[in-house]
Scaffold this motif. Structure first.
Motif, PDB file in Angstrom:
ATOM      1  N   ASN A   1       1.776  -9.867   0.861  1.00  0.00           N
ATOM      2  CA  ASN A   1       0.576  -9.077   1.179  1.00  0.00           C
ATOM      3  C   ASN A   1       0.244  -8.079   0.077  1.00  0.00           C
ATOM      4  O   ASN A   1      -0.178  -6.944   0.341  1.00  0.00           O
ATOM      5  CB  ASN A   1       0.765  -8.352   2.520  1.00  0.00           C
ATOM      6  CG  ASN A   1      -0.565  -7.874   3.072  1.00  0.00           C
ATOM      7  OD1 ASN A   1      -1.584  -8.559   2.941  1.00  0.00           O
ATOM      8  ND2 ASN A   1      -0.585  -6.702   3.682  1.00  0.00           N
TER       9      ASN A   1
ATOM     10  N   TYR B   1       3.849  -6.368  17.279  1.00  0.00           N
ATOM     11  CA  TYR B   1       4.097  -5.581  16.060  1.00  0.00           C
ATOM     12  C   TYR B   1       4.798  -4.273  16.421  1.00  0.00           C
ATOM     13  O   TYR B   1       5.843  -3.920  15.863  1.00  0.00           O
ATOM     14  CB  TYR B   1       2.767  -5.295  15.338  1.00  0.00           C
ATOM     15  CG  TYR B   1       2.858  -4.184  14.330  1.00  0.00           C
ATOM     16  CD1 TYR B   1       3.623  -4.324  13.175  1.00  0.00           C
ATOM     17  CD2 TYR B   1       2.206  -2.954  14.530  1.00  0.00           C
ATOM     18  CE1 TYR B   1       3.729  -3.283  12.248  1.00  0.00           C
ATOM     19  CE2 TYR B   1       2.303  -1.915  13.623  1.00  0.00           C
ATOM     20  CZ  TYR B   1       3.058  -2.084  12.480  1.00  0.00           C
ATOM     21  OH  TYR B   1       3.173  -1.058  11.575  1.00  0.00           O
TER      22      TYR B   1
ATOM     23  N   ASP C   1       9.887  -7.378  -3.418  1.00  0.00           N
ATOM     24  CA  ASP C   1       8.701  -7.725  -2.621  1.00  0.00           C
ATOM     25  C   ASP C   1       8.474  -9.228  -2.763  1.00  0.00           C
ATOM     26  O   ASP C   1       8.645  -9.791  -3.842  1.00  0.00           O
ATOM     27  CB  ASP C   1       7.482  -6.946  -3.149  1.00  0.00           C
ATOM     28  CG  ASP C   1       6.350  -6.851  -2.131  1.00  0.00           C
ATOM     29  OD1 ASP C   1       5.947  -5.737  -1.780  1.00  0.00           O
ATOM     30  OD2 ASP C   1       5.861  -7.925  -1.680  1.00  0.00           O
TER      31      ASP C   1
ATOM     32  N   PHE D   1      10.064  -0.821   3.603  1.00  0.00           N
ATOM     33  CA  PHE D   1       8.647  -0.978   3.971  1.00  0.00           C
ATOM     34  C   PHE D   1       8.339  -2.418   4.356  1.00  0.00           C
ATOM     35  O   PHE D   1       7.368  -2.668   5.061  1.00  0.00           O
ATOM     36  CB  PHE D   1       7.724  -0.661   2.778  1.00  0.00           C
ATOM     37  CG  PHE D   1       7.882   0.712   2.201  1.00  0.00           C
ATOM     38  CD1 PHE D   1       7.323   1.805   2.825  1.00  0.00           C
ATOM     39  CD2 PHE D   1       8.584   0.912   1.019  1.00  0.00           C
ATOM     40  CE1 PHE D   1       7.453   3.074   2.295  1.00  0.00           C
ATOM     41  CE2 PHE D   1       8.719   2.176   0.475  1.00  0.00           C
ATOM     42  CZ  PHE D   1       8.154   3.253   1.114  1.00  0.00           C
TER      43      PHE D   1
ATOM     44  N   LYS E   1       2.037  -6.127   9.345  1.00  0.00           N
ATOM     45  CA  LYS E   1       1.572  -4.910  10.032  1.00  0.00           C
ATOM     46  C   LYS E   1       0.278  -5.057  10.824  1.00  0.00           C
ATOM     47  O   LYS E   1      -0.315  -4.055  11.218  1.00  0.00           O
ATOM     48  CB  LYS E   1       1.409  -3.787   9.006  1.00  0.00           C
ATOM     49  CG  LYS E   1       0.389  -4.110   7.924  1.00  0.00           C
ATOM     50  CD  LYS E   1       0.006  -2.905   7.112  1.00  0.00           C
ATOM     51  CE  LYS E   1      -1.025  -3.242   6.070  1.00  0.00           C
ATOM     52  NZ  LYS E   1      -1.495  -2.125   5.296  1.00  0.00           N
TER      53      LYS E   1
ATOM     54  N   TYR F   1       0.834  -1.220   0.000  1.00  0.00           N
ATOM     55  CA  TYR F   1       0.000   0.000   0.000  1.00  0.00           C
ATOM     56  C   TYR F   1       0.865   1.265   0.000  1.00  0.00           C
ATOM     57  O   TYR F   1       0.807   2.070  -0.937  1.00  0.00           O
ATOM     58  CB  TYR F   1      -0.923  -0.054   1.222  1.00  0.00           C
ATOM     59  CG  TYR F   1      -1.744   1.190   1.461  1.00  0.00           C
ATOM     60  CD1 TYR F   1      -2.394   1.852   0.417  1.00  0.00           C
ATOM     61  CD2 TYR F   1      -1.891   1.706   2.758  1.00  0.00           C
ATOM     62  CE1 TYR F   1      -3.161   2.982   0.648  1.00  0.00           C
ATOM     63  CE2 TYR F   1      -2.659   2.825   3.000  1.00  0.00           C
ATOM     64  CZ  TYR F   1      -3.283   3.465   1.941  1.00  0.00           C
ATOM     65  OH  TYR F   1      -4.035   4.582   2.184  1.00  0.00           O
ATOM     66  N   VAL F   2       1.679   1.443   1.009  1.00  0.00           N
ATOM     67  CA  VAL F   2       2.463   2.685   1.093  1.00  0.00           C
ATOM     68  C   VAL F   2       3.564   2.687   0.021  1.00  0.00           C
ATOM     69  O   VAL F   2       3.749   3.676  -0.701  1.00  0.00           O
ATOM     70  CB  VAL F   2       3.087   2.863   2.506  1.00  0.00           C
ATOM     71  CG1 VAL F   2       3.890   4.154   2.567  1.00  0.00           C
ATOM     72  CG2 VAL F   2       2.001   2.865   3.595  1.00  0.00           C
TER      73      VAL F   2
HETATM   74  P1  NAD Z   1       1.629  -3.625   3.083  1.00  0.00           P
HETATM   75  O1  NAD Z   1       1.412  -4.943   3.730  1.00  0.00           O
HETATM   76  O2  NAD Z   1       0.624  -3.144   2.105  1.00  0.00           O
HETATM   77  O3  NAD Z   1       3.061  -3.575   2.384  1.00  0.00           O
HETATM   78  C1  NAD Z   1       4.167  -4.294   2.874  1.00  0.00           C
HETATM   79  C2  NAD Z   1       4.763  -5.071   1.692  1.00  0.00           C
HETATM   80  O4  NAD Z   1       5.890  -5.802   2.163  1.00  0.00           O
HETATM   81  C3  NAD Z   1       3.797  -6.078   1.083  1.00  0.00           C
HETATM   82  O5  NAD Z   1       3.703  -5.842  -0.293  1.00  0.00           O
HETATM   83  C4  NAD Z   1       4.420  -7.437   1.388  1.00  0.00           C
HETATM   84  O6  NAD Z   1       4.184  -8.370   0.357  1.00  0.00           O
HETATM   85  C5  NAD Z   1       5.879  -7.100   1.556  1.00  0.00           C
HETATM   86  N1  NAD Z   1       6.639  -7.961   2.454  1.00  0.00           N
HETATM   87  C6  NAD Z   1       6.310  -8.354   3.708  1.00  0.00           C
HETATM   88  N2  NAD Z   1       7.273  -9.132   4.225  1.00  0.00           N
HETATM   89  C7  NAD Z   1       8.251  -9.229   3.274  1.00  0.00           C
HETATM   90  C8  NAD Z   1       9.494  -9.897   3.207  1.00  0.00           C
HETATM   91  N3  NAD Z   1       9.934 -10.624   4.217  1.00  0.00           N
HETATM   92  N4  NAD Z   1      10.235  -9.770   2.088  1.00  0.00           N
HETATM   93  C9  NAD Z   1       9.801  -9.023   1.050  1.00  0.00           C
HETATM   94  N5  NAD Z   1       8.615  -8.391   1.047  1.00  0.00           N
HETATM   95  C10 NAD Z   1       7.852  -8.481   2.147  1.00  0.00           C
HETATM   96  O7  NAD Z   1       1.808  -2.550   4.255  1.00  0.00           O
HETATM   97  P2  NAD Z   1       1.832  -0.962   4.162  1.00  0.00           P
HETATM   98  O8  NAD Z   1       0.575  -0.447   4.717  1.00  0.00           O
HETATM   99  O9  NAD Z   1       2.265  -0.555   2.803  1.00  0.00           O
HETATM  100  O10 NAD Z   1       2.965  -0.656   5.216  1.00  0.00           O
HETATM  101  C11 NAD Z   1       4.318  -0.506   4.819  1.00  0.00           C
HETATM  102  C12 NAD Z   1       5.177  -0.360   6.063  1.00  0.00           C
HETATM  103  O11 NAD Z   1       4.702   0.738   6.826  1.00  0.00           O
HETATM  104  C13 NAD Z   1       5.131  -1.579   6.988  1.00  0.00           C
HETATM  105  O12 NAD Z   1       6.411  -1.780   7.510  1.00  0.00           O
HETATM  106  C14 NAD Z   1       4.175  -1.150   8.080  1.00  0.00           C
HETATM  107  O13 NAD Z   1       4.453  -1.773   9.296  1.00  0.00           O
HETATM  108  C15 NAD Z   1       4.446   0.350   8.164  1.00  0.00           C
HETATM  109  N6  NAD Z   1       3.285   1.113   8.675  1.00  0.00           N
HETATM  110  C16 NAD Z   1       2.078   1.020   8.041  1.00  0.00           C
HETATM  111  C17 NAD Z   1       0.979   1.693   8.566  1.00  0.00           C
HETATM  112  C18 NAD Z   1      -0.384   1.598   7.900  1.00  0.00           C
HETATM  113  O14 NAD Z   1      -1.379   1.898   8.558  1.00  0.00           O
HETATM  114  N7  NAD Z   1      -0.463   1.215   6.622  1.00  0.00           N
HETATM  115  C19 NAD Z   1       1.109   2.477   9.732  1.00  0.00           C
HETATM  116  C20 NAD Z   1       2.363   2.568  10.328  1.00  0.00           C
HETATM  117  C21 NAD Z   1       3.451   1.883   9.790  1.00  0.00           C
END
Ligand code: NAD
Ligand code: UFG
Length: 353
Positions: A52, A165, A48, A97, A101, A28-29
């Motif tokens: 997810n 987390y 990636d 990223f 999460k 997402y981000v």
């Molecule tokens: P997301 O799950 O949409 O994106 C994370 C991506 O990382 C996914 O595409 C997933 O496939 C990939 N991934 C996970 N583990 C992996 C691994 N071991 N190797 C390679 N790829 C891997 O999450 P997001 O919302 O985009 O969040 C991105 C980051 O920001 C995360 O670290 C999350 O903890 C942090 N964050 C998100 C939020 C929120 O509300 N979205 C808030 C605070 C912090």
């Protein structure tokens, strides 16, 4: 004269162009950050493991950008893979990223989170160390603060994450602190996100939660489209103006621009480790967000008030001054924009089905 100016332009572009690795960049981000950085003239490479996200996000990014970003399917815990990507693509900065999460899932399966998030971050940092790539931006979270002791929350607020987390996020920040103390070559920014919502205004990329959403805005949008019956408001007896929870919702494109600002800040003389909140500085209640979404979608959104959700707090919003002072960044988009763009994304998803 014109060709000379074009040449000068190209030289300037090359000088400031960064080669950036986005781990978890199809999420997402990360996908929104990929758009912002590419449009700013930087070269992005995405790693990636698709745990997810969908591979189709790559096609959607290609549609937005007019060219396909470089993508490698793989896991960040495979240090040799990260190392080879850093070398092959002449990477100079990494935005990390990749991680899991879900607060609830981390309580049920903490080892999954310590394994993926902690080992993942250590692996990326180890590969960077081996390749002498030392500019790092980390996705941290406001969840590291735990229950607020005062509002708005600034970066000096005590840290007390309550879920596994949240603890992984704090532990990674602590690792980063030790790392920069051990080697003055490192330049690191840890961004503590508040509540990212909304989508790119093309309606092509956005948040795609698996199953029933846990978070408020994706839940509201699925009620608005008719996929879910009604919103459950978790408590209306909090000490807030209308009794419902207050959060700092930030448009994901503002958040993405915050990453661009962080990367550019790392290229200037700056402190070795900067910890910076990314929020708007304003709180919005559940009921207010619901009303704004009704206007954006021109639909009535049924709701019922239920029990409080365990672990929830009344209010949480950022003091976002440091981001402006250090990086010249502040959020620009309104709650109205957040609801409209989320709705556009939700509608485009519905059309695909
Ligand atoms: P997301 O799950 O949409 O994106 C994370 C991506 O990382 C996914 O595409 C997933 O496939 C990939 N991934 C996970 N583990 C992996 C691994 N071991 N190797 C390679 N790829 C891997 O999450 P997001 O919302 O985009 O969040 C991105 C980051 O920001 C995360 O670290 C999350 O903890 C942090 N964050 C998100 C939020 C929120 O509300 N979205 C808030 C605070 C912090
Ligand atoms: N809420 C409802 N009904 C729902 C979902 C949420 O009433 O179906 C309420 C919650 O009680 C809260 C507000 O909406 O008052 C926001 O809840 P979210 O679940 O959207 O967001 P949280 O602030 O609880 O948590 C999110 C992420 C965490 C992150 C935190 C701070 O889920 O991972 O923001 O960044 F740590």
């Amino acid at each position: 004269m014109q060709s000379f100016l074009r040449w000068v332009g190209l030289v300037i572009l090359e000088t400031f162009r960064l080669n950036i690795l986005l781990t978890g960049g199809l999420g997402y981000v990360g996908s929104h950050v990929a758009v912002v950085l590419t449009e700013a003239g930087h070269q992005v490479t995405i790693l990636d493991n698709l745990s997810n996200c969908k591979h189709a996000v790559l096609d959607r990014l290609t549609k937005i950008l007019g060219k396909e970003p470089t993508f490698i399917k793989g896991d960040v815990r495979e240090t040799s893979l990260v190392e080879s990507i850093l070398k092959t693509h002449s990477i100079d900065s990494v935005v990390h990223f990749a991680g899991l999460k879900s607060v609830g899932e981390s309580v049920l399966d903490p080892m999954l989170y310590y394994n993926n998030n902690l080992i993942g971050a250590i692996s990326v940092l180890k590969a960077m160390q081996l390749c002498r790539v030392k500019k790092f931006v980390f996705s941290s979270s406001a969840t590291v603060y735990g229950s607020p002791q005062y509002l708005p929350i600034d970066e000096m607020h005590p840290l007390n994450p309550e879920s596994p987390y949240g603890k992984t996020k704090l532990q990674i920040e602590l690792i980063l602190r030790d790392l920069v103390a051990s080697d003055s070559g490192w330049k690191v920014v840890a961004l503590r996100y508040f509540n990212p919502v909304g989508a790119h205004d093309s309606g092509l990329i956005g948040e795609e939660p698996n199953g029933t959403p846990n978070n408020l805005m994706p839940y509201i949008s699925q009620v608005a489209i008719g996929a879910l019956k009604r919103l459950k408001i978790f408590g209306s007896d909090y000490e807030t103006l209308d009794g419902t929870g207050i959060r700092d919702y930030i448009h994901v494109m503002d958040l993405a621009e915050g990453h661009q600002a962080a990367l550019e800040y790392l290229s200037e003389p700056s402190e070795p480790l900067s910890i910076i909140n990314l929020g708007t500085g304003y709180g919005c209640s559940v009921l207010d967000l619901l009303k704004l979404y009704e206007i954006a979608s021109s639909r009535r959104i049924p709701f019922e008030v239920t029990e409080r959700r365990p672990g929830d707090i009344a209010s949480c919003y950022a003091n976002a001054d440091k981001a402006f002072k250090r990086m010249g960044w502040k959020s620009k988009r309104s709650l109205k924009n957040m609801c409209e763009d989320s709705w556009k994304w939700q509608m485009s998803q519905a059309l695909k089905k």
